[in-house]
Scaffold this active site. Structure first.
Site, PDB file in Angstrom:
ATOM      1  CE  LYS A  40      -4.211  -2.101   1.571  1.00 20.52           C
ATOM      2  NZ  LYS A  40      -3.789  -3.534   1.544  1.00 20.52           N
TER       3      LYS A  40
HETATM    4  C1  LIG Z   1      -4.424  -4.559   0.782  1.00 21.50           C
HETATM    5  C2  LIG Z   1      -3.655  -5.825   0.652  1.00 21.50           C
HETATM    6  C3  LIG Z   1      -4.014  -6.827  -0.294  1.00 21.50           C
HETATM    7  C4  LIG Z   1      -5.237  -6.717  -1.173  1.00 21.50           C
HETATM    8  O1  LIG Z   1      -5.121  -5.714  -2.178  1.00 21.50           O
HETATM    9  P1  LIG Z   1      -6.428  -5.190  -2.918  1.00 21.50           P
HETATM   10  O2  LIG Z   1      -5.952  -4.038  -3.761  1.00 21.50           O
HETATM   11  O3  LIG Z   1      -7.376  -4.745  -1.838  1.00 21.50           O
HETATM   12  O4  LIG Z   1      -6.988  -6.297  -3.731  1.00 21.50           O
HETATM   13  C5  LIG Z   1      -3.220  -7.954  -0.384  1.00 21.50           C
HETATM   14  N1  LIG Z   1      -2.155  -8.134   0.425  1.00 21.50           N
HETATM   15  C6  LIG Z   1      -1.791  -7.207   1.332  1.00 21.50           C
HETATM   16  C7  LIG Z   1      -0.612  -7.475   2.225  1.00 21.50           C
HETATM   17  C8  LIG Z   1      -2.510  -6.021   1.487  1.00 21.50           C
HETATM   18  O5  LIG Z   1      -2.137  -5.118   2.421  1.00 21.50           O
END
Ligand SMILES: *Cc1c(COP(=O)(O)O)cnc(C)c1O
Length: 467
Positions: free
Chosen positions: A112
Site C-alpha cells: 500500500k
Molecule cells: C491490501 C492488501 C491486499 C489486497 O489488495 P487489494 O488491492 O485490496 O486487492 C493484499 N495483500 C496485502 C498485504 C494487502 O495489504
C-alpha cells in the site's frame, strides 16, 4: 484527462478533483473517460528506465491538465525516494517460469505504500492551490492505517484520524501507527471490533453536515490516484521480462480488487498481459463471481491473510463498468440491487469481458502453507502469507504456455506476519533495520467509547478544516 462515474450521474471531473473527492457524488467510482494507448515502441522505450522515470511516462496521460511532467517527476522522486530498494519494486526469480515482484520495500512494509506515498504528496500539492484543508477519516484492522499515516504525517492542510479496534490489532501494527508523532496524526482506539470502527466511519460519511463541515476525505482504494500509481509496476516488471515482445502473466493476492484492477488498466493501455490471476483466500466472493458469475456476499471468515478477508470488493465495480459497455445507469441499478439483496448475477457481457483476461483461484490454509514451504525450500525465499496465496494460485495455473513468465505480486514483507511464516517454514523472519526501533518509541493515541457522539466530538475538537 476527464473522469466519469461508474454510476453515470455524477459530474465528470479532472484528475485533481477526483483525487480530492475519492467517491463520486452518485455513489460510483471514477474511471478515466478513455484508456491512454501505449504502442509497442512506447513500451520498448521504457527499457532500462528507472522506476521514477517509468512512473512519469505511465502516469503522465492520467494527470494531464492537473500536473506538468516536471511536477509529476518531483512528486514521484520524493515518494519513491523513501523506498529502501533502489529498484523500488524489484523482481526475484523463483524458478524458470516464476518470479515475485516485491512491492514491500516502502516505509511500512506493505504494498500500500507504493500508492499511498504518492497520494499523500498529491493531497498536499492540490490543497496548496486552494483555500481548503481536508480531514481524512479511516478505520483499519492493520496495514492501511499505518501506510496512510506514514504518507500524510507532517503534511500541510491534512489531518488524519485513524480508528482501530482497541486491543485487536497486533503490537507491530499498532506501534506502526501510534509511534508516528506529528501534530496532524490522530490515532483513536475504539472500544469494539473492526466492524464497529468501520461503521462509525461510514456514519460520518453519511452525515452530510459533518462531512461538509470538516471536508472529509478517504484514502481507501476507491481513490483513483491509488490505482493509477499501481499501474506503473506492471509496466516496470513486464518490460524487464521481455515486453512488448513477450506477454507476461500476473498472479495477484486480492481483497478489494484494487491491485489486480491496476493490471487490467495496464493491459487496456497496450501492455501485453497474458493473464491476470485473481488469488483469493477462503473469502472467495471474487472467485465465485469470475468462475460462475455469482457475486453474492458471504460471511467473513478470519484467516492468516487479514488484508484479503473481505466479502465486498469495491473496485470490482470498475471492472463491471468497463467490460459491461460503460453503461453507468444500468450499473447503478445493478449495484442498488446488490446493496439491498447482497446478491448479484453478472451479465453475459460482464462474464465474457472479464474472462478474456481474468482467471481466479481460491487458496485455503493448506495451499498457502505449501506455497510458503515451496518458496523457501525451492528458492530460498521467505514470503508472507498474502504473497503465498498469490504464489499458490500462480503455481496452479498449469494451462499457461511455458514461455510465458508468471509474476506473483508480493504484497507484504514476511516480518509483518512472523508467526504464520514461522509455523509454515520454521524460519522466523527478522524485522528490517529501518523499523527496528518501533518498540523503543513512545506511543500516542486516545481510547474512546465506540459511540458516534464521542468520536465526532473528538474530531471536531482537533480538525483544522472547518467550513
Ligand atoms: C491490501 C492488501 C491486499 C489486497 O489488495 P487489494 O488491492 O485490496 O486487492 C493484499 N495483500 C496485502 C498485504 C494487502 O495489504
Amino acid at each position: 484527462m476527464k473522469y466519469l462515474s461508474t454510476r453515470g450521474s455524477a459530474p465528470a471531473l479532472d484528475f485533481e478533483q477526483v483525487t480530492l473527492a475519492g467517491l463520486a457524488s452518485d455513489g460510483g467510482l471514477y474511471v478515466p473517460e478513455s484508456w491512454p494507448q501505449f504502442s509497442a515502441d512506447d513500451i520498448r522505450g521504457l527499457a532500462g528506465l528507472s522506476y521514477v522515470e517509468t512512473a512519469v511516462r505511465v502516469m503522465l496521460p492520467f494527470v494531464s491538465g492537473s500536473l506538468s511532467e516536471e511536477e509529476l517527476r518531483e512528486l514521484c522522486t520524493a515518494a519513491y525516494g523513501r523506498f529502501s530498494h533502489d529498484a523500488v519494486t524489484p523482481l526475484v526469480q523463483l524458478n524458470h517460469q516464476h518470479w515475485m515482484l516485491e512491492l514491500f520495500h516502502g516505509p511500512t512494509l506493505a504494498f500500500k505504500d507504493v500508492a499511498l506515498q504518492l497520494l499523500g504528496l498529491l493531497f498536499e500539492k492540490f490543497l496548496a492551490r486552494r483555500d481548503d484543508a481536508i480531514t481524512i477519516v479511516g478505520a483499519t484492522s492493520g496495514d492501511t492505517g499505518s501506510a496512510a499515516i506514514d504518507a500524510v504525517a507532517g503534511r500541510e492542510k491534512v489531518d488524519i484520524f485513524m480508528l482501530h479496534p482497541h486491543g485487536r490489532v497486533s503490537d507491530v501494527q499498532r506501534r506502526q501507527m501510534t509511534t508516528v508523532r506529528a501534530p496532524n496524526v490522530h490515532n483513536i482506539a475504539i472500544d469494539g471490533s473492526f466492524d464497529d470502527a468501520q461503521a462509525l466511519v461510514k456514519a460520518m460519511f453519511n452525515d452530510a453536515e459533518f462531512r461538509a463541515r470538516y471536508n472529509l476525505s478517504a484514502v481507501n482504494s476507491i481513490n483513483w490516484a491509488r490505482l493509477m500509481a499501481q499501474v506503473v509496476y506492471y509496466f516496470y516488471a513486464a518490460v524487464r521480462l521481455g515486453a512488448p515482445e513477450r506477454a507476461v502473466a500476473f498472479s495477484v493476492p486480492t481483497g478489494n480488487f484494487g491491485d489486480v484492477f491496476a493490471g487490467y488498466v495496464a493491459a487496456k493501455m497496450g501492455l501485453p498481459v497474458a493473464r491476470l490471476i485473481v488469488a483469493t483466500n477462503v473469502n472467495d466472493i471474487l472467485h465465485r463471481a469470475l468462475s460462475q458469475g455469482d457475486y453474492s456476499q458471504g460471511k467473513v471468515v478470519p484467516t492468516a491473510t487479514p488484508s484479503m478477508d473481505i466479502q465486498v470488493s469495491s473496485n470490482f465495480e470498475r471492472l463491471l463498468f468497463d467490460v459491461g459497455g460503460r453503461d453507468g445507469l444500468a450499473l447503478a441499478e445493478q449495484m442498488r440491487g446488490f446493496e439491498t439483496t447482497k446478491k448479484m448475477r453478472l451479465t453475459n457481457a460482464q462474464r465474457e469481458g472479464a474472462s478474456a483476461l481474468f482467471t481466479s483461484h481460491r487458496v485455503d490454509a493448506d495451499g498457502m502453507n505449501l506455497a510458503m514451504r515451496w518458496a523457501y525450500e525451492g528458492a530460498g525465499q521467505v514470503v508472507d502469507p498474502h504473497s503465498a496465496v498469490g504464489l499458490a494460485a500462480a503455481l496452479a495455473a498449469r494451462d499457461l504456455p511455458a514461455d510465458v513468465p508468471v509474476v506473483t505480486l508480493a504484497t507484504a514483507h514476511a516480518a509483518k506476519f512472523r508467526d504464520a511464516v514461522e509455523r509454515a517454514t520454521g524460519v522466523r523472519p527478522s524485522m528490517p533495520a529501518r523499523i527496528g526501533s518501533l518498540f523503543d518509541r513512545e506511543e500516542a493515541y486516545v481510547r474512546l467509547p465506540g459511540t458516534y457522539e464521542a468520536v465526532t466530538a473528538h474530531i471536531a475538537g482537533l480538525a483544522t478544516a472547518k467550513q
